[in-house]
Scaffold this active site. Structure first.
Site, PDB file in Angstrom:
ATOM      1  N   GLU A 140      -7.132   2.239   8.853  1.00  0.00           N
ATOM      2  CA  GLU A 140      -7.143   1.909   7.424  1.00  0.00           C
ATOM      3  C   GLU A 140      -7.899   0.595   7.223  1.00  0.00           C
ATOM      4  OE1 GLU A 140      -3.273   1.138   5.576  1.00  0.00           O
ATOM      5  OE2 GLU A 140      -4.088   1.722   3.621  1.00  0.00           O
ATOM      6  N   LYS A 158      -5.890   7.209  -1.387  1.00  0.00           N
ATOM      7  CA  LYS A 158      -4.452   6.979  -1.146  1.00  0.00           C
ATOM      8  C   LYS A 158      -3.676   7.349  -2.403  1.00  0.00           C
ATOM      9  CE  LYS A 158      -1.771   3.265   1.110  1.00  0.00           C
ATOM     10  NZ  LYS A 158      -1.980   1.937   1.730  1.00  0.00           N
ATOM     11  N   CYS A 206      -1.588   5.809   5.308  1.00  0.00           N
ATOM     12  CA  CYS A 206      -0.546   4.804   5.500  1.00  0.00           C
ATOM     13  C   CYS A 206       0.740   5.068   4.702  1.00  0.00           C
ATOM     14  CB  CYS A 206      -1.133   3.418   5.210  1.00  0.00           C
ATOM     15  SG  CYS A 206      -0.201   2.109   6.028  1.00  0.00           S
TER      16      CYS A 206
HETATM   17  N1  LIG Z   1       0.324  -0.554   4.395  1.00  0.00           N
HETATM   18  C1  LIG Z   1       0.875   0.542   3.901  1.00  0.00           C
HETATM   19  O1  LIG Z   1       0.281   1.250   3.112  1.00  0.00           O
HETATM   20  C2  LIG Z   1       2.239   0.979   4.271  1.00  0.00           C
HETATM   21  C3  LIG Z   1       3.135   0.129   5.083  1.00  0.00           C
HETATM   22  O2  LIG Z   1       2.768  -0.855   5.697  1.00  0.00           O
HETATM   23  C4  LIG Z   1       4.532   0.576   5.109  1.00  0.00           C
HETATM   24  O3  LIG Z   1       4.844   1.617   4.528  1.00  0.00           O
HETATM   25  O4  LIG Z   1       5.363  -0.101   5.704  1.00  0.00           O
END
Ligand SMILES: NC(=O)CC(=O)C(=O)O
Length: 283
Positions: A48, A119, A160
């Site tokens: 990411e 996302k 994520c």
């Molecule tokens: N960074 C993200 O999108 C998610 C995350 O770090 C988490 O759900 O904990």
């Protein structure tokens, strides 16, 4: 498309990030060149926000249009040159109406962009004494589910925080996915608690492979990524995992495990949908 083979070689590139976009992208380019030379993977995944620092104040400055931006063009060229699929982590995307998205691009061996996932669930959390992050300060959420076909295998894409939403993974399973790939950057508050747990949960609930690719940990960064990029199989076993530094993980995926688990533990045909639909408790 019919399945070409049940075995697919994957390479996960857990990359170091910096504030210099060109350095970040060229690091990805050289790691892709190296893993292709040594291991000839069919599919390569990136982390990411691999071309930019992960932070709301940076997203607009680093954003690019897709597919004609600098990062997209580099990934397209590499996919074509090496005849591989690239799930290009995520980059901040400058979209229509000046909106910014956290977007994953997927490149085919032809060099064509075959999918773009924005996302869907923005990372807005406030953990007292831990971490506060609000992607919605500068990002817009995507509204579309994304699946790709690689040699006859259907793969869902999430990013994520999307991994926390079981409904999304369930929907991909119902659409026939055998794997879900999540470019991701958990942090030092949520990573130790939830990173492995969520991956094994999504894999176990939906009897498919879960693959995550994180940035390498940089303790001096404003947002410290957890690392530990991982492949979890449909039995919910960790097939391979990285440490927290810069690292390339290579593994041969055996998709026949998906059918094996689904036959031996047939929970999907045993569900009591007749009862759940009329249950009074919760949503
Ligand atoms: N960074 C993200 O999108 C998610 C995350 O770090 C988490 O759900 O904990």
């Amino acid at each position: 498309m019919s399945k070409v083979s049940n075995i697919m070689r994957l390479a996960l590139l857990q990359l170091k990030g910096s504030k210099d976009k060109t350095v970040n992208v060229q690091n990805a380019v050289s790691k892709i060149e190296a893993v292709v030379k040594e291991h000839q993977p069919r599919l390569i995944t990136l982390p990411e926000c691999f071309n930019a620092p992960y932070g709301t104040k940076y997203f607009r400055e680093y954003s690019e249009t897709i597919p004609d931006g600098y990062t997209s063009q580099q990934l397209s060229n590499l996919a074509k040159k090496h005849q591989v699929y690239i799930v290009g982590g995520t980059i901040p995307e400058l979209g229509e109406n000046d909106a910014i998205y956290n977007t994953c691009t997927v490149w085919a061996p032809s060099g064509d962009l075959i999918a773009k996932h924005r996302k869907m669930h923005l990372f807005d959390i406030d953990v007292k004494g831990g971490i506060r992050f609000k992607e919605s300060e500068t990002l817009s959420a995507g509204n579309d589910f994304t699946t790709i076909d690689v040699d006859g295998h259907k793969i869902g894409i999430g990013i994520c925080y999307d991994i926390r939403f079981e409904e999304m993974a369930r929907l991909y399973r119902n659409e026939g996915c055998e794997m879900i790939i999540y470019p991701a950057a958990f942090n030092m508050t949520t990573g130790p608690l939830h990173w492995e747990l969520l991956q094994r949960s999504r894999a176990n609930d939906n009897q498919l492979f879960v693959v995550t690719t994180s940035p390498a940990r940089d303790s001096s960064a404003e947002y410290v990524a957890y690392g530990h990029s991982m492949i979890v199989d449909p039995w919910a076993k960790i097939q391979k995992s990285a440490g927290d530094g810069e690292e390339t993980v290579v593994a041969d995926i055996d998709f026949s495990l998906v059918e094996q688990v689904r036959q031996q533990i047939p929970v999907f045909s045993q569900r009591r949908l007749d009862l759940y639909a009329t249950a009074r408790h919760g949503q």
